[in-house]
Write a protein that holds these residues in place. Structure first.
Motif, PDB file in Angstrom:
ATOM      1  N   ARG A 225       0.841  -1.186   0.000  1.00  0.00           N
ATOM      2  CA  ARG A 225       0.000   0.000   0.000  1.00  0.00           C
ATOM      3  C   ARG A 225       0.885   1.249   0.000  1.00  0.00           C
ATOM      4  NH1 ARG A 225      -2.880  -3.388  -1.153  1.00  0.00           N
ATOM      5  NH2 ARG A 225      -4.856  -4.084  -0.238  1.00  0.00           N
ATOM      6  N   THR A 226       0.290   2.371  -0.372  1.00  0.00           N
ATOM      7  CA  THR A 226       1.064   3.611  -0.406  1.00  0.00           C
ATOM      8  C   THR A 226       0.986   4.350   0.924  1.00  0.00           C
ATOM      9  OG1 THR A 226      -0.782   4.957  -1.205  1.00  0.00           O
ATOM     10  CG2 THR A 226       0.604   3.866  -2.870  1.00  0.00           C
ATOM     11  N   HIS A 228       0.054   7.347   1.229  1.00  0.00           N
ATOM     12  CA  HIS A 228      -1.195   8.116   1.176  1.00  0.00           C
ATOM     13  C   HIS A 228      -2.375   7.300   1.698  1.00  0.00           C
ATOM     14  CE1 HIS A 228      -3.755  11.334  -0.367  1.00  0.00           C
ATOM     15  NE2 HIS A 228      -4.532  10.419  -0.925  1.00  0.00           N
ATOM     16  N   GLU A 229      -2.392   6.003   1.374  1.00  0.00           N
ATOM     17  CA  GLU A 229      -3.517   5.152   1.787  1.00  0.00           C
ATOM     18  C   GLU A 229      -3.570   4.953   3.296  1.00  0.00           C
ATOM     19  OE1 GLU A 229      -4.322   2.244  -2.004  1.00  0.00           O
ATOM     20  OE2 GLU A 229      -2.388   2.051  -0.985  1.00  0.00           O
ATOM     21  N   VAL A 261       2.335   8.102  -4.111  1.00  0.00           N
ATOM     22  CA  VAL A 261       2.929   7.134  -5.041  1.00  0.00           C
ATOM     23  C   VAL A 261       4.045   6.299  -4.410  1.00  0.00           C
ATOM     24  CG1 VAL A 261       2.352   8.493  -7.079  1.00  0.00           C
ATOM     25  CG2 VAL A 261       4.526   8.908  -5.925  1.00  0.00           C
ATOM     26  N   VAL A 262       4.241   6.412  -3.106  1.00  0.00           N
ATOM     27  CA  VAL A 262       5.347   5.701  -2.437  1.00  0.00           C
ATOM     28  C   VAL A 262       4.813   4.518  -1.641  1.00  0.00           C
ATOM     29  CG1 VAL A 262       7.098   5.897  -0.631  1.00  0.00           C
ATOM     30  CG2 VAL A 262       6.858   7.712  -2.334  1.00  0.00           C
ATOM     31  N   ASN A 263       5.422   3.362  -1.830  1.00  0.00           N
ATOM     32  CA  ASN A 263       5.030   2.154  -1.101  1.00  0.00           C
ATOM     33  C   ASN A 263       5.731   2.107   0.251  1.00  0.00           C
ATOM     34  OD1 ASN A 263       5.134   1.237  -4.252  1.00  0.00           O
ATOM     35  ND2 ASN A 263       3.425   0.312  -3.156  1.00  0.00           N
ATOM     36  N   CYS A 264       4.943   2.292   1.314  1.00  0.00           N
ATOM     37  CA  CYS A 264       5.494   2.290   2.671  1.00  0.00           C
ATOM     38  C   CYS A 264       4.345   2.255   3.657  1.00  0.00           C
ATOM     39  CB  CYS A 264       6.364   3.535   2.890  1.00  0.00           C
ATOM     40  SG  CYS A 264       7.155   3.598   4.512  1.00  0.00           S
ATOM     41  N   CYS A 285       6.838  12.936   2.845  1.00  0.00           N
ATOM     42  CA  CYS A 285       7.419  11.669   2.399  1.00  0.00           C
ATOM     43  C   CYS A 285       8.353  11.955   1.232  1.00  0.00           C
ATOM     44  CB  CYS A 285       6.312  10.700   1.963  1.00  0.00           C
ATOM     45  SG  CYS A 285       6.952   9.184   1.214  1.00  0.00           S
ATOM     46  N   GLY A 287      10.127   9.415  -0.231  1.00  0.00           N
ATOM     47  CA  GLY A 287      10.271   8.192  -1.026  1.00  0.00           C
ATOM     48  C   GLY A 287      11.453   7.329  -0.669  1.00  0.00           C
ATOM     49  N   MET A 290      11.854   3.545  -1.841  1.00  0.00           N
ATOM     50  CA  MET A 290      11.623   3.249  -3.254  1.00  0.00           C
ATOM     51  C   MET A 290      12.921   2.989  -4.024  1.00  0.00           C
ATOM     52  SD  MET A 290       8.359   3.298  -3.452  1.00  0.00           S
ATOM     53  CE  MET A 290       7.863   3.545  -5.154  1.00  0.00           C
TER      54      MET A 290
END
Length: 376
Positions: A225-226, A228-229, A261-264, A285, A287, A290
Motif C-alpha cells: 500500500r502507499t 497516502h492510503e 505514489v510511495v510504497n510504505c 514523504c 520516497g 523506493m
C-alpha cells in the motif's frame, strides 16, 4: 516475479533447530539500519536471540555493532567458517550498497571487511558476497542502500554502487530457493525488518511458507500500500484542502510530499512503539523506501511531478464535497425535536401491535397521525 517468490519446495529443506545470521554492514552505508533495528519491540531483537519467541529456531547473530566479541579475528571467525563451508545453515544480511569493483583500474577497493590471512590485503565486500551468497540458506538486505543502491548510487557517484539484487542478479536463488529478500527504508523501520526476519525464521523452522514478495522483492504485506492510503492527512487531499507551509495539519502534497505514489506502511505502523512516522509528525514523504530514491524524488521540498495537475483536478470536486459535508455536519449536530421534559410523548411512537381482541379506536389512531405530522 510473482507474489509467491521463493515458495517452499524449490530449495533446501526446512526444519532447522539452530541458524546463524551473518550480518555484514560494510556496504556503502552509515550503519543506521543496525541502529534502527535496536528499537524493534514486535518482536524485539533480544527476544529472538534469547529464544523467547515460540516456534523460532535458536538464533546466533553476528553483527559488528551488536557483537559481544572483542572484534578482529574473533568476530570474523564465523564468517570465515561459512566461506569454508563449515557453518550452515545461515542467513546472509547485507547492509549498505554494493560498489562496483570492476571500474577500479589497478589497485584499490571501495570498502572492505577483514584482511586476507595470507597476504594481509583487505578483503572487499564483493569478495565476501561472492563466496557467502551461494552458500546462504537465505539472503536479505537491510535498508534501501542494500536493496536498491540508495544515496550512494545517485547519478554522478564515482563508485558504481548498486543494490544486492543488481549485483547478484534478479534471478538469484539461495539454498532455500528464495530470491534476495529486500526490506528497504532509510533507515529500515525496525518492526518491518524484524517481522520479515521472524517470518523467514519460521520458514527455516518449517512452520511457515516462504514470505510473499512483490516484483521488487519487498514483503507484500508491508509494502503493498502507499503512504497516502495509510496517512491521517489523506482526507484533506480528497477534499482538495492542501497545506501551504509545514505548520499545517492538512495534506502536504503541494509542499513536497510524495506519499500518494510511495510504497510504505510507516503512517499506519509508526516508527517506535507505534509512534511517529514522517507525515504523522509533520514531515513530508521523500520516497526513501523506493528503488528510485533519491534521484526520482529530488529536490525534496519541491512540489512532486504531477502534484500541480492532481491538485488542480481535485479542487472543484473537493470544494463541492466539503460544502455538502458541511451541510450534513450541521444537520447531524442537532438533537431531535422530541427531546424535552414536557408532559406529552412526542417521539412519534405508534405501536402497530395490539393484544388479541382489543383495538385502539380509529379516532385515537388518527389523532396520533395528526400529532406526528405536526411534529414533522
Amino acid at each position: 516475479m510473482s507474489g509467491d517468490n521463493g515458495s517452499a519446495g524449490t530449495g533446501e529443506a526446512t526444519g532447522f533447530d539452530e541458524i546463524d545470521i551473518l550480518w555484514i554492514s560494510e556496504g556503502m552505508s552509515c550503519d543506521g539500519d543496525t541502529v534502527s533495528l535496536t528499537a524493534a519491540d514486535r518482536p524485539a531483537l533480544e527476544d529472538v536471540l534469547l529464544g523467547l519467541v515460540p516456534g523460532l529456531p535458536k538464533v546466533n547473530l553476528h553483527n559488528k555493532v551488536l557483537s559481544p566479541t572483542l572484534g578482529g579475528e574473533e568476530f570474523l571467525a564465523p564468517f570465515r567458517a561459512a566461506v569454508r563451508g563449515e557453518l550452515e545453515p545461515f542467513v546472509l544480511v547485507i547492509e549498505g550498497s554494493v560498489p562496483n569493483q570492476n571500474i577500479i583500474e589497478g589497485d584499490g577497493y571501495w570498502t572492505s571487511f577483514g584482511n586476507d590471512p595470507e597476504t594481509g590485503e583487505p578483503l572487499t565486500l564483493n569478495w565476501w558476497i561472492d563466496r557467502l551468497a551461494p552458500k546462504a540458506w537465505a539472503v536479505m538486505t537491510a535498508g534501501t542502500c542494500a536493496a536498491y543502491g540508495g544515496i550512494h548510487a545517485m547519478a554522478g557517484n564515482p563508485t558504481g554502487c548498486m543494490g544486492l539484487a543488481d549485483y547478484l542478479g534478479w534471478d538469484f536463488r539461495s539454498r532455500a530457493g528464495l530470491p534476495v529478500v529486500n526490506v528497504p527504508g532509510c533507515p529500515i523501520q525496525p518492526e518491518n525488518f524484524m517481522e520479515t526476519l521472524g517470518w523467514m525464521l519460521q520458514h527455516a523452522a518449517g512452520t511457515a511458507p516462504a514470505p510473499p514478495l512483490d516484483h521488487m522483492l519487498r514483503p507484500q504485506w508491508l509494502f503493498g500500500r502507499t503512504v497516502h492510503e495509510g496517512c491521517d492527512r489523506a482526507a484533506y487531499y480528497e477534499q482538495g484542502d492542501f497545506a501551504m507551509d509545514y505548520n499545517s495539519p492538512k495534506c502536504q502534497v503541494k509542499i513536497g510530499c510524495w506519499g500518494p505514489v510511495v510504497n510504505c506502511d510507516v503512517p499506519k505502523r509508526g516508527w517506535m512503539a507505534g509512534v511517529g512516522g514522517c507525515p504523522n509528525v509533520g514531515g513530508i514523504c521523500i520516497g526513501c523506501t523506493m528503488p528510485g530514491f533519491p534521484d526520482a524524488f529530488m529536490p525534496f521540498m519541491d512540489e512532486p511531478t504531477g502534484g500541480a495537475l492532481s491538485a488542480t483536478l481535485i479542487k472543484p470536486y473537493g470544494a463541492l464535497v466539503r460544502r455538502l459535508r458541511g451541510i450534513t455536519n450541521t444537520a447531524v449536530n442537532r438533537e431531535p425535536k422530541w427531546h424535552h421534559n414536557g408532559p406529552d410523548l412526542t417521539s412519534g411512537y405508534d405501536p402497530t401491535w395490539r393484544s388479541r381482541g382489543t383495538h385502539a379506536p380509529r379516532k385515537t389512531r388518527a389523532t396520533t397521525r395528526t400529532k406526528r405530522r405536526e411534529l414533522t
